[in-house]
Design an enzyme around this catalytic site. Structure first.
Site, mmCIF file in Angstrom:
data_model
loop_
_atom_site.group_PDB
_atom_site.id
_atom_site.type_symbol
_atom_site.label_atom_id
_atom_site.label_comp_id
_atom_site.label_asym_id
_atom_site.label_seq_id
_atom_site.Cartn_x
_atom_site.Cartn_y
_atom_site.Cartn_z
ATOM 1 N N ASN A 274 0.882 -1.117 -0.020
ATOM 2 C CA ASN A 274 -0.066 -0.033 0.061
ATOM 3 C C ASN A 274 0.667 1.340 0.001
ATOM 4 O O ASN A 274 2.074 1.059 -0.003
ATOM 5 C CB ASN A 274 -0.874 -0.185 1.290
ATOM 6 C CG ASN A 274 -0.418 0.146 2.551
ATOM 7 O OD1 ASN A 274 1.101 -0.114 2.469
ATOM 8 N ND2 ASN A 274 -0.504 0.857 3.424
ATOM 9 N N CYS A 276 1.991 3.440 2.097
ATOM 10 C CA CYS A 276 3.098 4.012 2.947
ATOM 11 C C CYS A 276 3.791 2.648 3.223
ATOM 12 O O CYS A 276 4.808 2.648 4.300
ATOM 13 C CB CYS A 276 2.431 4.780 4.335
ATOM 14 S SG CYS A 276 1.447 5.935 4.280
ATOM 15 N N GLU A 278 3.431 -0.250 4.630
ATOM 16 C CA GLU A 278 3.316 -0.993 5.731
ATOM 17 C C GLU A 278 2.449 -2.467 5.548
ATOM 18 O O GLU A 278 2.441 -3.326 6.361
ATOM 19 C CB GLU A 278 2.632 -0.488 7.087
ATOM 20 C CG GLU A 278 1.288 -0.266 6.848
ATOM 21 C CD GLU A 278 0.956 1.363 6.225
ATOM 22 O OE1 GLU A 278 1.868 1.565 5.539
ATOM 23 O OE2 GLU A 278 -0.011 1.778 6.361
#
Ligand code: UDP
Length: 573
Positions: A274, A276, A278
């Site tokens: 995704n 960012c 994580e």
């Protein structure tokens, strides 16, 4: 705008962000619900899932309300924004496939638009697109390559911004062996390019091997599987780390590490995360996250493990219920998400927890505590997911999954843990974000009406007052310098305890990230913040060290290297 009334301990910035983006508003734009009503709306909507399992929804709504209103735990923003409302899309993280055809590219674009509208973020691997200059048989033209299509996604995101709940975020991934890799690595050196994208190079083990051996590395056309040319691995790596030194982009993700942890390899390989970083996901998969506010789990200067354990279990149940009531933007997304039922429970307020325990972030003790806490959260969350699996049934892709191979009798969710950045959630909860160190001890904040004031970290202010130190003088210097280092008259132990992001050594940043990663099924969001005078070569060392530590990816940010960086010392809005 009128600020909502509330009895909850929410700061003025928290109330503002809730009023502008989370609370239901009338046509004039004024909020028509209070924060308490928002938490009830979410609690009731999520607890509806309990009905299918023969449980009393009101009973669980009551518990879910307490879980959130206490600020012990918050679900990701789309759940707070959309639960109980017609949109009903509750997940923050999505990955969409981009196949090598015009139809497929624009299908992905449409899916991304629907997701951004609802406050979700999208990740894409562009690695399957044929390179620039390759043939297009149907038109007898030439292909324009991944980067040019990324610009289309970027422009679409820009246009949707206006109508959506928040800024649509994208992750763009390209494999290190794609023929257009150099263009990709260089693209964000121009600050006008791909402003709505974080980009990462998907590094493979073969590449690391070639780099270590000083060897050439083959670039492969994904359409034909043929080698197009060879480049020195060292040349690519230097370009990559130089771009990151200049702008923060690209980061890297380690594809083989990610796929070794893929819980359902029978459903295919993972190729992207995704926005960012994580949450690695399969094509069309989505995941809903939630974060426990660790700063609230201190009792007698120790971690309150019994209460933390109960909170983890309730949070897992909450997140599992979210999957039941979630309205997915596309049938393909609903299908794969329900097959794996991934949830991502993580933490925020780690730095604040350390301060309350008197442990400096930049210490071996902090790394040890990170490991201990996340191991505990992982253990408790797996136990709860297993228990739910026995009662409600395992996730449908369980047979042949890693859980099945490990001999688990049942498991409700293919993953239970993820450490998110908690950019907005931590502001609402009034704590430090994710597992990051404090960014600043004091900063100037400006309200919309132009009024300015200084905000001081409450624990820092308390410590200065307790030691009878001159608060005004010290805060003035902190605003100037960003941290306490170099300020005369401040005791050494306070300087150590209140260390800020740019003062923490890169090794320690990495060690903390690795400690969390060892006990996290998905990935860990973390920025390795570096001082402005960091030499270029340091970035390469950090990327390789991250690989050796078993991290799934790494993001660096050198202070001042990006003028529009959202967090600038002493200049927050
Ligand atoms: N995200 C997004 N737009 C944003 C911020 C976040 O789409 O402006 C998505 C993205 O997938 C990101 C995830 O939400 O990786 C979690 O981000 P964060 O924890 O900062 O979100 P929060 O729940 O605090 O708003």
């Amino acid at each position: 705008m009128k600020l909502p009334r509330t009895d909850l301990p929410l700061s003025r910035p928290a109330l503002l962000v809730l009023a502008y983006r989370y609370l239901v508003r009338d046509e004039k734009g004024d909020p028509v619900e209070t924060p308490e009503e928002m938490f009830w709306r979410v609690a009731r909507a999520v607890a509806e899932a309990e009905r299918e399992f023969g449980e009393d929804p009101e009973f669980w709504a009551e518990r879910f309300y307490q879980l959130m209103a206490s600020l012990d735990f918050l679900p990701n923003s789309p759940t707070l924004m959309n639960a109980g409302l017609p949109l009903g899309q509750l997940s923050a993280c999505f990955v969409l496939p981009v196949e090598d055809s015009l139809e497929a590219i624009f299908e992905a674009l449409k899916a991304a638009a629907l997701i951004h509208k609802s406050g979700g973020g999208t990740g894409f691997s562009f690695s399957r697109l044929r390179p620039k200059g390759d043939v297009v048989r149907t038109t007898q033209g030439v292909a324009s390559g991944p980067v040019s299509f990324m610009r289309v996604f970027d422009a679409a995101t820009e246009a949707i911004k206006q109508g959506g709940k928040r800024r649509g975020a994208n992750m763009g991934i390209l494999r290190v062996d794609h023929p257009d890799i150099e263009e990709f690595i260089l693209i964000k050196r121009d600050p006008r390019e791909l402003r709505n994208f974080n980009i990462s190079v998907a590094v493979t083990e073969d590449f690391i091997k070639a780099l270590k051996q000083g060897a050439d590395f083959p670039l492969i056309n994904p359409r034909t599987g043929q080698e197009t040319r060879r480049v020195k691995a060292r040349h690519l790596f230097d370009l990559l780390t130089e771009s990151a030194w200049m702008t923060g982009d690209p980061g890297v993700i380690f594809l083989d590490t990610i796929n070794r942890a893929n819980p359902t390899p029978l459903l295919g390989p993972i190729e992207s995360t995704n926005p960012c970083g994580e949450q690695p996901l399969l094509p069309y998969e989505s995941c809903n996250l939630g974060s426990i506010n660790l700063s609230r789990f201190v009792k007698d200067r120790q971690v309150d493990y019994p209460r933390l354990g109960k909170t983890v279990r309730l949070a897992v149940r909450f997140l599992d219920d979210v999957i039941e009531v979630n309205r997915f933007p596309l049938p393909q997304i609903a299908r794969i998400t329900r097959l794996n039922r991934k949830i991502g429970l993580g933490v925020m307020g780690f730095a604040d927890l350390l301060i309350r325990l008197g442990i400096p972030y930049d210490s071996a003790e902090a790394v040890k505590l990170a490991e201990e806490i996340m191991a505990f959260i992982e253990r408790e969350s797996v136990a709860e997911s297993q228990r739910l699996g026995e009662i409600r049934g395992s996730f449908p892709a369980f047979p042949g999954s890693l859980w099945d191979e490990k001999g688990f009798p049942a498991m409700r969710n293919a993953t239970t843990t993820t450490v998110a950045p908690t950019g907005t959630l931590s502001l609402i909860a009034g704590t430090s974000s994710g597992i990051e160190p404090l960014f600043a001890l004091a900063y100037r904040r400006r309200a919309l009406e132009g009024v300015e004031w200084t905000e001081i970290h409450p624990e820092f202010l308390k410590a200065l007052e307790e030691r009878k130190l001159p608060v005004e003088d010290i805060v003035a210097e902190v605003l100037e310098r960003g941290g306490l280092s170099g300020i005369k008259g401040v005791p050494e132990d306070l300087k150590r305890l209140f260390v800020t992001a740019f003062e923490v050594s890169p090794e320690r940043h990495l060690a903390i990230q690795a400690a969390f990663q060892r006990h996290t099924h998905n990935a860990v969001s973390k920025t390795i913040n570096l001082p402005e005078d960091t030499p270029k070569e340091e970035i390469g060392r950090i990327y390789l060290k991250a690989y050796e530590l078993g991290l799934k990816g790494v993001t660096i940010y050198r202070y001042g290297s990006r003028p529009e960086a959202p967090l600038r010392l002493a200049r927050e809005e």
